[in-house]
Write an enzyme that holds these catalytic residues in place. Structure first.
Site, PDB file in Angstrom:
ATOM      1  N   ASP A 190       1.330   0.773 -10.111  1.00  0.00           N
ATOM      2  CA  ASP A 190       2.530   1.014  -9.316  1.00  0.00           C
ATOM      3  C   ASP A 190       3.692   0.229  -9.905  1.00  0.00           C
ATOM      4  O   ASP A 190       3.712  -0.049 -11.109  1.00  0.00           O
ATOM      5  CB  ASP A 190       2.248   0.601  -7.861  1.00  0.00           C
ATOM      6  N   HIS A 222       7.675  -1.085  -3.437  1.00  0.00           N
ATOM      7  CA  HIS A 222       6.716  -0.011  -3.217  1.00  0.00           C
ATOM      8  C   HIS A 222       5.282  -0.471  -3.484  1.00  0.00           C
ATOM      9  O   HIS A 222       4.379  -0.292  -2.646  1.00  0.00           O
ATOM     10  CB  HIS A 222       7.061   1.185  -4.112  1.00  0.00           C
ATOM     11  N   SER A 275       2.330   8.145  -0.268  1.00  0.00           N
ATOM     12  CA  SER A 275       2.067   6.903  -0.994  1.00  0.00           C
ATOM     13  C   SER A 275       1.332   5.901  -0.129  1.00  0.00           C
ATOM     14  O   SER A 275       0.582   5.056  -0.636  1.00  0.00           O
ATOM     15  CB  SER A 275       3.381   6.268  -1.461  1.00  0.00           C
TER      16      SER A 275
END
Length: 758
Positions: free
Chosen positions: A100, A134, A306
């Protein structure tokens, strides 16, 4: 090369931390007069200090559904994660790679969770985390620690291997840290495999295949036993994006799960790509308004597939930690196979296999097998609907730990079980039950024309049941109408009777009455014969039961008995002695265990009974009876040898005129229902190992078949007769230690019956 982006968005939460405000109450005083002059008032002694409050219970060592961190987000409850935690699942020792934008190891909930082997895969950059949160939020959903604050991750003790792979060289102005090059992703997958990752989370995606290098890395990961959870994408399309669509590619199917997002209402989020072509490898998980990344200032709520994918990554980690023998493909198959069915029944193009359900994933899947001491196995079969152990045993099976053992499911997972849970105690019936409202008719034939032979045919059936004349068993599977027919013949000193009934009709008692073992057989067919020789009589009886299986209309062979009785009259007393055998293929002393099941208990009982009826004067009667039996059981798993059981009854009846009352008849009774007095069950079973990977050992367990209590029933009845056709009967009862359970509260009953014949 392909470029993939992070399919995510989030909504910052406006959570506020509220401080508790103490409340203080002030009181005022009033006026009053003091004691009179010259009067001495001794002060009251001080009150003793109150006892200290009991210490609070220790906090649980694992998250429960009542833990504050568990409740802070809705997702853990939705996937029933508490069921996994209660079975020791934590994820400890399992490394989950998060490929990620990097993971911030300083995030409070991730303290100690991020591996020191975490890396930035982009050559020359050497920055483990950028400005995007994120990757941190994804990791938090997987592995946030159970530390008394914030939230907890699905696999809260797992290790996060952060592999930062976003590529600023191909970034866009609107998304500077959410674009990935497929070649970088390939190198990230290889790095994760080389550094011990068992699970890889890919919360990213694009609109086409990722290319040969990526697919080569994916092939190597699958060959190494690594499994992957990939988000389906946030375009609201009918099919997932890539790499999630690899879930049904034959090269990777069974090792990669495509994951869509559910809302708190349990429906597919509008933004989530549906299962579409990947339905067989697609799982739905919470992905809307997910609470994550908590610190002292509050938490963040995020939405997107996600944040659904890491729920599945955490679930895979839990399974692989809790069941070390599982392969990654096994873990994937378990999650898909145990998914909660959503939408259209079965696998569908919206929800795929269904919703992530950890309670079902942590229960045995498929057939369960018991290991045997000789090295073999036997399939564990349930005792079926309605299975129970007879009331004579009380809660002896449930009270003992003698049937605790382990089983294996389809995936060779080990589960601790108590086999006694498949054999519940028999539900105690009411001590007082109203007699059925029956219509009876009788035809009697006899006289010189039959050479001294007398015949009688009697039939009984319900008065008000509209099903009384149905020729076939009712398909309602409910209680059947009570019907019976009896044919009697007498010739001189010989008499003969043949009876059949259904719907629970009670078999007729012979001159000696019915002992406890004849009663518990619940026959629906019986034959009696008697020979009278002055003050003596010899009787023989045999009966059999043919009950229906619970929730079925087919009959099975039930209990059968044969008995012989000798009777003798001595003055005003009638004595009888009975001996017989009782065969019960369905289970001992009124039990019901499906033949062929693991706990099948075919039984044979030899019994004897003695009874006396004494009439000291007209209108007064005294009755006593005692039944004793010896039962043996040779089940495939459980045996019972020489169990002694007993039942007894004392009863007195008197015409009310003897004591000057206006009623017709008084009765008093004291009895003990059939009860096991001694005997032991025996079983040789696998012991529950201290550690999951310990070799199995076996032990022979012997434990008492006798209940811990003794039921005593006291009854009193008053009858008032109104002419030859009408009567009113009032009865009361008190049962001490009902069901032979020592800690059971007394049961009290009362019943009034009005009977009118016409």
């Amino acid at each position: 090369m392909r470029r993939s982006v992070l399919p995510w968005f989030y909504r910052p939460s406006a959570w506020a931390l509220l401080a508790a405000i103490p409340l203080v109450a002030c009181g005022g005083g009033g006026g009053g007069s003091g004691p009179a002059p010259g009067v001495t008032v001794d002060p009251l002694p001080p009150a003793p200090p109150p006892p200290p409050p009991p210490p609070p219970p220790p906090p649980p060592t694992y998250p429960t559904s009542s833990s504050a961190e568990y409740q802070r987000g809705w997702n853990l409850g939705a996937i029933r994660a508490d069921a996994a935690y209660a079975k020791g699942a934590t994820g400890q020792g399992i490394t989950v790679a998060v490929i990620d934008s990097g993971v911030d190891a300083a995030q409070p909930d991730l303290a100690g969770a991020v591996s020191s082997s975490s890396t930035d895969i982009i050559s020359g950059r050497n920055q483990l985390v950028g400005t995007s949160r994120h990757g941190t939020r994804v990791a938090d959903i997987i592995a946030a620690r159970f530390n008394g604050s914030g939230t907890i991750g699905v696999a809260y003790a797992s290790t996060i291997l952060s592999v930062r792979a976003d590529d600023s060289r191909v970034a866009t102005v609107g998304c500077p840290e959410c674009v990935f090059d497929s070649d970088d992703l390939a190198r990230a997958i290889d790095y994760a495999v080389a550094n011990g990752a068992k699970v890889i989370n890919l919360s990213l995606g694009g609109d086409g295949p990722e290319g040969a290098r990526f697919e080569g890395a994916l092939t190597r990961a699958v060959a190494a036993g690594v499994v992957i959870a990939a988000s389906s994408g946030n375009e609201g399309e009918a099919d997932p994006g890539w790499p999630a669509r690899y879930a049904v590619d034959p090269r990777y199917a069974g090792s990669l799960i495509a994951v869509g997002a559910l809302t708190q209402a349990g429906v597919m989020a509008s933004f989530s790509n549906r299962a579409g072509v990947t339905a067989n490898g697609y799982l739905s998980a919470p992905g809307d308004n997910i609470t994550t990344e908590c610190d002292s200032s509050g938490c963040v709520r995020v939405s997107g597939t996600s944040f659904a994918a890491p729920q599945v990554s955490g679930a895979l980690a839990l399974l692989m930690q809790a069941f070390p023998n599982l392969s990654g493909r096994d873990a994937v198959d378990i999650l898909l196979r145990t998914a909660a069915d959503l939408g259209t029944a079965g696998t569908d193009s919206t929800y795929g296999r269904g919703g992530l359900d950890l309670a079902r994933a942590f229960a045995p899947v498929g057939s369960s097998s018991l290991s045997l001491p000789d090295g073999g196995t036997t399939t564990l079969t349930t005792s079926g609907v309605g299975a129970n152990v007879g009331a004579a045993f009380g809660s002896a099976l449930q009270r003992s730990a003698g049937l605790q053992t382990v089983i294996h499911d389809d995936y060779k997972r080990l589960f601790s079980v108590d086999l006694a849970e498949g054999a519940p105690g028999q539900k105690r019936g009411a001590l007082l039950t109203p007699p059925p409202i029956q219509a009876a008719s009788q035809v009697v034939l006899g006289g010189p024309a039959l050479g001294g032979l007398n015949l009688a045919v009697s039939v009984e059936g319900p008065v008000f049941d509209e099903r009384a004349h149905e020729p076939e068993p009712s398909l309602t599977l409910g209680p059947q109408p009570m019907r019976s027919m009896r044919v009697q013949a007498a010739f001189g000193r010989l008499s003969f009777s043949n009876w059949s009934g259904e719907g629970g009709a009670a078999a007729p008692a012979g001159p000696a009455g019915r002992d406890a073992f004849q009663t518990i057989a619940q026959p629906d067919r019986s034959t009696q014969a008697a020979l009278r020789l002055g003050r003596f009589a010899l009787l023989a009886e045999q009966g059999s039961a043919h009950p229906r299986r619970p929730m079925q209309i087919t009959e099975v062979e039930g209990s059968s008995y044969a008995s012989a009785t000798g009777m003798m009259q001595i003055g005003g007393a009638l004595l009888s002695l009975t001996g017989g055998t009782l065969d019960e293929p369905l289970g001992p002393l009124g039990s019901y265990m499906t033949p062929g099941s693991t706990l099948a208990l075919p039984a044979k009982t030899r019994f004897g009974a003695a009874a006396v009826a004494f009439y000291p004067r007209p209108g007064l009667s005294l009755n006593a009876d005692l039944s004793i039996g010896r039962t043996g059981v040779e089940g495939g798993l459980l045996s019972l040898d020489n169990a002694i059981s007993s039942a007894w009854r004392l009863e007195a009846g008197a015409d009310c005129a003897l004591i000057g009352w206006s009623c017709s008849r008084l009765t008093f009774g004291l009895s003990q229902p059939l009860r096991i007095e001694s005997g032991k069950f025996q079983a040789t079973l696998a012991d529950v190992p201290l550690s999951y990977e310990d070799p199995l050992t076996f032990s022979t367990r012997r434990f008492s078949a006798a209940p811990d209590g003794r039921e005593l029933d006291l009854t009193m009845g008053v009858e008032h007769v109104f002419g030859p056709l009408r009567s009113l009967v009032f009865r009361t009862s008190l049962a001490l230690q009902p069901g032979h359970e020592a800690d059971a509260a007394p049961a009290v009953g009362a019943m009034a019956t009005w009977r009118s014949r016409f």
